[in-house]
Design a protein around this motif. Structure first.
Motif, PDB file in Angstrom:
ATOM      1  N   ARG A 271      15.118  12.036  -1.920  1.00  0.00           N
ATOM      2  CA  ARG A 271      14.265  10.931  -1.482  1.00  0.00           C
ATOM      3  C   ARG A 271      13.553  11.236  -0.167  1.00  0.00           C
ATOM      4  NH1 ARG A 271      11.830   7.759  -4.623  1.00  0.00           N
ATOM      5  NH2 ARG A 271      13.728   7.867  -5.851  1.00  0.00           N
ATOM      6  N   ARG A 272      14.218  11.935   0.737  1.00  0.00           N
ATOM      7  CA  ARG A 272      13.560  12.234   2.009  1.00  0.00           C
ATOM      8  C   ARG A 272      12.437  13.247   1.800  1.00  0.00           C
ATOM      9  NH1 ARG A 272      13.794  15.015   7.032  1.00  0.00           N
ATOM     10  NH2 ARG A 272      13.307  13.549   8.716  1.00  0.00           N
ATOM     11  N   GLU A 273      12.646  14.238   0.941  1.00  0.00           N
ATOM     12  CA  GLU A 273      11.556  15.155   0.621  1.00  0.00           C
ATOM     13  C   GLU A 273      10.356  14.383   0.076  1.00  0.00           C
ATOM     14  OE1 GLU A 273      12.886  19.493  -0.816  1.00  0.00           O
ATOM     15  OE2 GLU A 273      13.866  17.885  -1.949  1.00  0.00           O
ATOM     16  N   HIS A 274      10.637  13.416  -0.773  1.00  0.00           N
ATOM     17  CA  HIS A 274       9.542  12.634  -1.350  1.00  0.00           C
ATOM     18  C   HIS A 274       8.788  11.864  -0.270  1.00  0.00           C
ATOM     19  CE1 HIS A 274       7.314  10.231  -4.261  1.00  0.00           C
ATOM     20  NE2 HIS A 274       7.635   9.172  -3.557  1.00  0.00           N
ATOM     21  N   LEU A 275       9.519  11.200   0.609  1.00  0.00           N
ATOM     22  CA  LEU A 275       8.880  10.373   1.632  1.00  0.00           C
ATOM     23  C   LEU A 275       8.138  11.202   2.674  1.00  0.00           C
ATOM     24  CD1 LEU A 275      11.700   7.724   2.083  1.00  0.00           C
ATOM     25  CD2 LEU A 275       9.407   7.282   1.200  1.00  0.00           C
ATOM     26  N   VAL A 276       8.617  12.420   2.939  1.00  0.00           N
ATOM     27  CA  VAL A 276       7.986  13.264   3.950  1.00  0.00           C
ATOM     28  C   VAL A 276       6.876  14.123   3.356  1.00  0.00           C
ATOM     29  CG1 VAL A 276       8.363  15.216   5.521  1.00  0.00           C
ATOM     30  CG2 VAL A 276       9.989  13.316   5.473  1.00  0.00           C
ATOM     31  N   ALA A 277       7.152  14.780   2.226  1.00  0.00           N
ATOM     32  CA  ALA A 277       6.245  15.806   1.717  1.00  0.00           C
ATOM     33  C   ALA A 277       5.605  15.448   0.387  1.00  0.00           C
ATOM     34  CB  ALA A 277       6.997  17.129   1.566  1.00  0.00           C
ATOM     35  N   GLY A 278       6.059  14.375  -0.259  1.00  0.00           N
ATOM     36  CA  GLY A 278       5.466  13.977  -1.523  1.00  0.00           C
ATOM     37  C   GLY A 278       4.040  13.510  -1.321  1.00  0.00           C
ATOM     38  N   ALA A 279       3.261  13.578  -2.386  1.00  0.00           N
ATOM     39  CA  ALA A 279       1.864  13.177  -2.289  1.00  0.00           C
ATOM     40  C   ALA A 279       1.739  11.731  -1.824  1.00  0.00           C
ATOM     41  CB  ALA A 279       1.185  13.356  -3.640  1.00  0.00           C
ATOM     42  N   ASN A 280       0.724  11.474  -1.042  1.00  0.00           N
ATOM     43  CA  ASN A 280       0.427  10.127  -0.540  1.00  0.00           C
ATOM     44  C   ASN A 280      -0.790   9.563  -1.260  1.00  0.00           C
ATOM     45  OD1 ASN A 280       1.274  10.619   3.001  1.00  0.00           O
ATOM     46  ND2 ASN A 280       2.546  10.634   1.190  1.00  0.00           N
ATOM     47  N   THR A 281      -1.136   8.336  -0.906  1.00  0.00           N
ATOM     48  CA  THR A 281      -2.247   7.687  -1.612  1.00  0.00           C
ATOM     49  C   THR A 281      -2.702   6.443  -0.850  1.00  0.00           C
ATOM     50  OG1 THR A 281      -2.930   6.849  -3.776  1.00  0.00           O
ATOM     51  CG2 THR A 281      -0.746   6.206  -3.009  1.00  0.00           C
ATOM     52  N   ARG A 282      -3.805   5.858  -1.321  1.00  0.00           N
ATOM     53  CA  ARG A 282      -4.270   4.516  -0.955  1.00  0.00           C
ATOM     54  C   ARG A 282      -4.983   4.377   0.400  1.00  0.00           C
ATOM     55  NH1 ARG A 282      -3.339   2.992  -5.849  1.00  0.00           N
ATOM     56  NH2 ARG A 282      -1.806   1.387  -6.397  1.00  0.00           N
ATOM     57  N   GLN A 283      -4.977   5.361   1.300  1.00  0.00           N
ATOM     58  CA  GLN A 283      -5.476   5.123   2.660  1.00  0.00           C
ATOM     59  C   GLN A 283      -7.007   5.155   2.702  1.00  0.00           C
ATOM     60  OE1 GLN A 283      -3.705   7.594   5.688  1.00  0.00           O
ATOM     61  NE2 GLN A 283      -4.349   6.217   7.323  1.00  0.00           N
ATOM     62  N   HIS A 284      -7.604   3.950   2.774  1.00  0.00           N
ATOM     63  CA  HIS A 284      -9.057   3.783   2.788  1.00  0.00           C
ATOM     64  C   HIS A 284      -9.481   3.043   4.051  1.00  0.00           C
ATOM     65  CE1 HIS A 284      -9.551   3.709  -1.927  1.00  0.00           C
ATOM     66  NE2 HIS A 284      -8.728   4.659  -1.524  1.00  0.00           N
ATOM     67  N   HIS A 285     -10.745   3.280   4.443  1.00  0.00           N
ATOM     68  CA  HIS A 285     -11.390   2.464   5.480  1.00  0.00           C
ATOM     69  C   HIS A 285     -12.786   2.104   4.980  1.00  0.00           C
ATOM     70  CE1 HIS A 285     -13.825   1.642   9.075  1.00  0.00           C
ATOM     71  NE2 HIS A 285     -12.702   1.130   9.555  1.00  0.00           N
ATOM     72  N   TYR A 286     -13.164   0.826   5.121  1.00  0.00           N
ATOM     73  CA  TYR A 286     -14.449   0.328   4.637  1.00  0.00           C
ATOM     74  C   TYR A 286     -15.249  -0.275   5.787  1.00  0.00           C
ATOM     75  CZ  TYR A 286     -12.263   0.485   0.006  1.00  0.00           C
ATOM     76  OH  TYR A 286     -11.636   0.890  -1.130  1.00  0.00           O
ATOM     77  N   ARG A 287     -16.518   0.068   5.841  1.00  0.00           N
ATOM     78  CA  ARG A 287     -17.508  -0.702   6.593  1.00  0.00           C
ATOM     79  C   ARG A 287     -18.440  -1.281   5.548  1.00  0.00           C
ATOM     80  NH1 ARG A 287     -17.304   3.953  10.369  1.00  0.00           N
ATOM     81  NH2 ARG A 287     -16.230   3.229  12.249  1.00  0.00           N
ATOM     82  N   LEU A 288     -18.469  -2.595   5.442  1.00  0.00           N
ATOM     83  CA  LEU A 288     -19.142  -3.231   4.310  1.00  0.00           C
ATOM     84  C   LEU A 288     -20.026  -4.367   4.790  1.00  0.00           C
ATOM     85  CD1 LEU A 288     -17.498  -3.946   0.889  1.00  0.00           C
ATOM     86  CD2 LEU A 288     -18.896  -5.705   1.966  1.00  0.00           C
ATOM     87  N   THR A 289     -21.248  -4.388   4.285  1.00  0.00           N
ATOM     88  CA  THR A 289     -22.178  -5.487   4.533  1.00  0.00           C
ATOM     89  C   THR A 289     -22.580  -6.072   3.190  1.00  0.00           C
ATOM     90  OG1 THR A 289     -23.036  -4.382   6.509  1.00  0.00           O
ATOM     91  CG2 THR A 289     -24.332  -6.193   5.611  1.00  0.00           C
ATOM     92  N   ALA A 290     -22.410  -7.394   3.055  1.00  0.00           N
ATOM     93  CA  ALA A 290     -22.781  -8.085   1.820  1.00  0.00           C
ATOM     94  C   ALA A 290     -23.944  -9.025   2.101  1.00  0.00           C
ATOM     95  CB  ALA A 290     -21.594  -8.873   1.277  1.00  0.00           C
ATOM     96  N   PHE A 291     -24.852  -9.112   1.151  1.00  0.00           N
ATOM     97  CA  PHE A 291     -26.032  -9.970   1.263  1.00  0.00           C
ATOM     98  C   PHE A 291     -25.974 -11.004   0.143  1.00  0.00           C
ATOM     99  CE2 PHE A 291     -26.900  -5.723   2.758  1.00  0.00           C
ATOM    100  CZ  PHE A 291     -27.462  -5.942   4.018  1.00  0.00           C
ATOM    101  N   ALA A 292     -26.199 -12.276   0.483  1.00  0.00           N
ATOM    102  CA  ALA A 292     -26.080 -13.350  -0.504  1.00  0.00           C
ATOM    103  C   ALA A 292     -27.111 -14.426  -0.231  1.00  0.00           C
ATOM    104  CB  ALA A 292     -24.673 -13.947  -0.466  1.00  0.00           C
ATOM    105  N   ASP A 293     -27.301 -15.298  -1.240  1.00  0.00           N
ATOM    106  CA  ASP A 293     -28.183 -16.440  -1.032  1.00  0.00           C
ATOM    107  C   ASP A 293     -27.374 -17.624  -0.505  1.00  0.00           C
ATOM    108  OD1 ASP A 293     -26.878 -17.668  -3.193  1.00  0.00           O
ATOM    109  OD2 ASP A 293     -28.499 -17.266  -4.618  1.00  0.00           O
ATOM    110  N   THR A 294     -27.992 -18.772  -0.385  1.00  0.00           N
ATOM    111  CA  THR A 294     -27.323 -19.908   0.268  1.00  0.00           C
ATOM    112  C   THR A 294     -26.212 -20.516  -0.571  1.00  0.00           C
ATOM    113  OG1 THR A 294     -29.080 -21.346  -0.610  1.00  0.00           O
ATOM    114  CG2 THR A 294     -29.349 -20.500   1.649  1.00  0.00           C
ATOM    115  N   ARG A 295     -26.144 -20.188  -1.850  1.00  0.00           N
ATOM    116  CA  ARG A 295     -25.021 -20.638  -2.676  1.00  0.00           C
ATOM    117  C   ARG A 295     -23.886 -19.624  -2.701  1.00  0.00           C
ATOM    118  NH1 ARG A 295     -24.742 -24.770  -5.827  1.00  0.00           N
ATOM    119  NH2 ARG A 295     -23.360 -23.713  -7.303  1.00  0.00           N
ATOM    120  N   GLY A 296     -24.144 -18.480  -2.105  1.00  0.00           N
ATOM    121  CA  GLY A 296     -23.139 -17.432  -2.135  1.00  0.00           C
ATOM    122  C   GLY A 296     -23.339 -16.445  -3.256  1.00  0.00           C
ATOM    123  N   ARG A 297     -24.500 -16.461  -3.900  1.00  0.00           N
ATOM    124  CA  ARG A 297     -24.778 -15.512  -4.984  1.00  0.00           C
ATOM    125  C   ARG A 297     -25.073 -14.146  -4.382  1.00  0.00           C
ATOM    126  NH1 ARG A 297     -24.770 -13.028  -9.137  1.00  0.00           N
ATOM    127  NH2 ARG A 297     -25.803 -13.512 -11.096  1.00  0.00           N
TER     128      ARG A 297
END
Length: 781
Positions: A271-297
């Motif tokens: 288990r320690r080998e897995h936690l230290v050296a096993g493959a990792n995943t999921r680490q994302h960073h987003y800069r996001l701009t959304a454009f919508a109308d007055t109803r939220g479309r």
């Protein structure tokens, strides 16, 4: 009683799994077998000056110099600007993450091998560690692979006319989101046992993998063997989630050493080998701009996505699959026309990224679903109403979205409506107001997604991968005793494929699943398949079994027709027998005639026999799309930051449900993993790249006390492009919980002005957000 498609058949494999009769890599014992242990790098980044073997044990310790004839793992890509990495099975010249394999030691027992590994001396000159992907993009960053001149595996770009929206859109939402690095933690870690079979002239490798045929290809390529000289056998596999769908450097080292040592060698990951050296995943960073109308479309999205993919590019899926999926899937189930997105796949001094249940989509779903709620707050509307108005309506199906994803079928807004009804949104709002008057903070959150499954050849080719999946194959036969045998090159690691593939065969042949054996996981006896990933099992392998069983059913009818003295078209199959009116012959009668008494058959009998191998891929090559909406009700303690899930509802549509019982299990398990992503799981490193979560006391997984009593609802919108209308479902439930739960947390804490935009929503993060918002209010006053 029918045991075909749609029936709630108990899983065939559970008896041996629950009774301790399963056979994992760790259970196999061969004559003269020894065990292996690895010497692993204690630093995240450094140059190897020396690896000194203990005196007197040189013949039992192997380093990169010994494995000089083994090629480095190199995952190529045809995408422009891609940088390939060379990962030697034992580090050569340089180490690039804590836990990277530097030497392999063998001994009669694992304890002796570990003792030997402790005696190996490493001399490594430490280099600056790169642990922050955003900083790693800067020109002054230390470099993992100096020959690149940067730390970028790949940059991709979707272009759209965003500038026009910046000038005209009435609602503009700008946010940054981040998701934590995770470790996959299957019940069984990796494991490999290899030996050379002199009689067969083959390297036989028992390994815990989802993709035995792919691993055979990888081992043969990097060890320089013909594929006919390699047989890969995956016995029972205790979970994978994507972790076991790439070639592992340990598989190469163990295989090479077994041949050199002339005896079976086994290594099993602790288990320690897995936690230290096993493959990792999921680490994302987003800069996001959304454009919508007055109803939220929604009108358009502009995004920058940075993915921290670790030190090396894994084979065969590369380090770029995650970002390619993120950029292509960020729009999700939403109907809008303008999209711009740049993605960065960044190398850091951490274990390499491996595809994990839902590849990239938990991150993009989190970013989009929080953005939808932010738009709803900006326009003063209920988030679920804004969500329904933005989702692709059923009337537009099939629908090609802004990134050219082809949505084959479904009613996305209806999934939200069903979730609203099940969770009683109107009643909840009244209860929420009453709770706030008592000083309690309840919140509700929704999250909707699409899951692309059974991706076709064009999709994988567009990602530039070195290996492109095509047809899946399966063999179905009637045995001499009249039972049925199914052979598939796919493999099961918990999905219940032994049962569901048997059900598909039963649908055509009418034989009870108890009389249908399923053989998987052995390249020596099964047809070729690239294996289990991307929720492809039931679409691709199930389709191949269906096609083969259909052909076989026709042959059975023709043989039965001769025995029954009737026309083949007048024969029907039911209850494991062939019927003509009230007369019947059993499958055993038919098999006996073919195998043992061919004199009972006509001279011009069809010689193809009672064994059929067929290949299959869907009528559409872009994959089919499952979809779902999750709804979560939480209570947040503002004094401690603790989040408790009060209610959780899932409404999903995966086309034809082959086995509703197994589907529900997939939903429960996936949602449990998603809750881990949302609230608990995080791999942490210090500034030197040292892992801080190397035990399960530090890396927190959700248990029964942290999980709600899930409630499920289903629809069945059949895909018009697959056999039986089946869509993949294995990854889906893990995708949405982050968005649903954090939207619920933000809803609960809206009186405090809190908006949490990071995963996991640990008590520390929640409380920190409350205190930060409080400080901002006080400063404003």
């Amino acid at each position: 009683m029918s045991t075909g498609i749609g029936e709630r058949v108990q899983r065939k494999e559970d008896r041996r799994l629950l009774n301790g009769q399963a056979r994992f890599v760790g259970d196999i014992r061969l004559p003269r077998q020894w065990e292996a242990a690895f010497v692993r790098s204690p630093v995240a980044h450094g140059r190897i000056r020396a690896v000194r073997k203990p005196a007197g044990a040189e013949a039992r310790v192997f380093t990169a110099a010994d494995l000089a004839d083994v090629r480095p793992i190199r995952a190529q890509s045809s995408l422009p600007s891609y940088n390939a990495s060379d990962q030697y099975p034992l580090a050569k010249d340089k180490v690039r993450f804590v836990g990277e394999c530097v030497a392999i030691c063998i001994a009669p027992t694992r304890a002796e091998a570990e003792d030997l590994a402790e005696r190996v001396e490493l001399e490594i000159d430490a280099l600056p560690a790169v642990v922050d992907a955003l900083k790693a993009r800067q020109p002054d960053s230390a470099l993992l692979h100096e020959e690149w001149g940067s730390n970028l595996f790949l940059t991709t770009f979707f272009d759209g006319d965003i500038d026009s929206l910046r000038k005209t859109a009435p609602v503009v939402i700008e946010r940054e989101y981040s998701t934590a690095r995770q470790c996959m933690n299957p019940m069984e870690g990796k494991g490999t046992l290899a030996h050379w079979d002199e009689k067969a002239g083959q390297l036989v490798v028992y390994t815990s993998t989802q993709v035995p045929h792919l691993i055979r290809t990888g081992i043969s390529e990097f060890l320089g063997l013909d594929q006919g000289q390699v047989r890969v056998i995956a016995p029972d596999v205790g979970g994978g989630f994507g972790y076991k769908c790439v070639l592992q450097p340990e598989e190469l080292s163990v295989s090479w050493v077994a041949r050199r040592a002339g005896r079976p060698i086994r290594w099993t990951e602790d288990r320690r080998e897995h936690l230290v050296a096993g493959a990792n995943t999921r680490q994302h960073h987003y800069r996001l701009t959304a454009f919508a109308d007055t109803r939220g479309r929604l009108l358009g999205i502009d995004a920058e996505i940075t993915v921290d993919v670790g030190a090396y590019s894994v084979w065969p899926f590369t380090a770029c699959l995650e970002a390619a999926q993120a950029g292509g899937n960020l729009p999700g189930p939403y109907d809008f026309g303008i999209y711009r997105c740049r993605t960065y796949s960044v190398a850091t001094n951490k274990p390499a990224f491996t595809p994990y249940r839902g590849v990239a989509r938990p991150g993009v779903c989190f970013a989009m679903e929080l953005t939808i709620d932010a738009i709803a707050r900006a326009v003063g509307r209920e988030p679920s109403e804004v969500r329904k108005e933005n989702l692709v309506p059923a009337a537009k199906m099939p629908y090609t979205n802004v990134t050219k994803k082809f949505y084959d079928s479904g009613d996305y807004p209806e999934s939200v409506a069903q979730a609203e009804k099940a969770i009683d949104l109107k009643g909840f709002r009244a209860r929420q107001a009453a709770a706030r008057a008592e000083g309690r903070y309840l919140g509700i959150g929704f999250s909707t997604f699409t899951e692309q499954s059974a991706h076709g050849t064009k999709v994988f080719a567009a990602w530039g991968l070195p290996l492109v999946p095509g047809y899946d194959q399966a063999m179905v036969k009637i045995t001499p005793s009249g039972s049925v045998e199914v052979r598939s090159g796919n493999h099961s690691f918990g999905q219940g494929l032994e049962t569901t593939l048997a059900q598909v065969a039963s649908e055509w042949l009418s034989v009870d699943v108890s009389r249908i054996g399923v053989v998987m996981g052995d390249t020596g006896v099964t047809p070729y398949s690239t294996g289990a990933y991307a929720s492809r099992g039931m679409v691709m392998s199930g389709g191949a079994v269906s096609k083969a069983a259909e052909v076989l059913a026709g042959r059975v009818r023709r043989h039965a027709a001769h025995l029954l003295q009737c026309r083949a078209e007048d024969v029907r199959l039911a209850e494991g027998k062939a019927w003509h009116g009230a007369a019947h012959v059993t499958f055993e009668d038919i098999a006996r005639a073919w195998y043992l008494r061919p004199d009972q058959l006509p001279d011009d009998v069809e010689t193809a026999g009672l064994e059929v191998t067929e290949g299959y891929k869907p009528d559409i090559d872009t994959g089919v799309f499952t979809y779902a909406t999750h709804a979560a009700v939480v209570e947040v303690d503002p004094d401690t930051g603790r989040v408790a899930i009060e209610d959780y509802f899932i409404f999903e549509d995966c086309g034809r449900r082959v086995n509703p019982l197994i589907l529900e299990g997939q939903a429960y398990g996936g949602a449990a993993q998603g809750i881990g992503t949302a609230l608990f799981e995080e791999v942490l490193y210090d500034a030197n790249g040292q892992p801080l979560t190397s035990t399960l006391a530090d890396y927190i997984l959700p248990g029964p006390a942290e999980l709600p009593a899930f409630r499920l609802g289903h629809a069945e919108t059949l895909s018009p492009y697959t056999r039986h209308g089946i869509k993949g479902v294995g990854e889906g439930a893990a995708i949405a919980p982050g968005g649903a739960i954090v939207n619920a947390v933000n809803d609960a804490l809206s009186p405090f002005g809190v908006e949490l935009n990071s995963l996991p929503a640990t008590p520390e993060r929640v409380l920190g957000a409350i205190l930060k918002a409080q400080a901002a209010r006080e400063a404003a006053e």
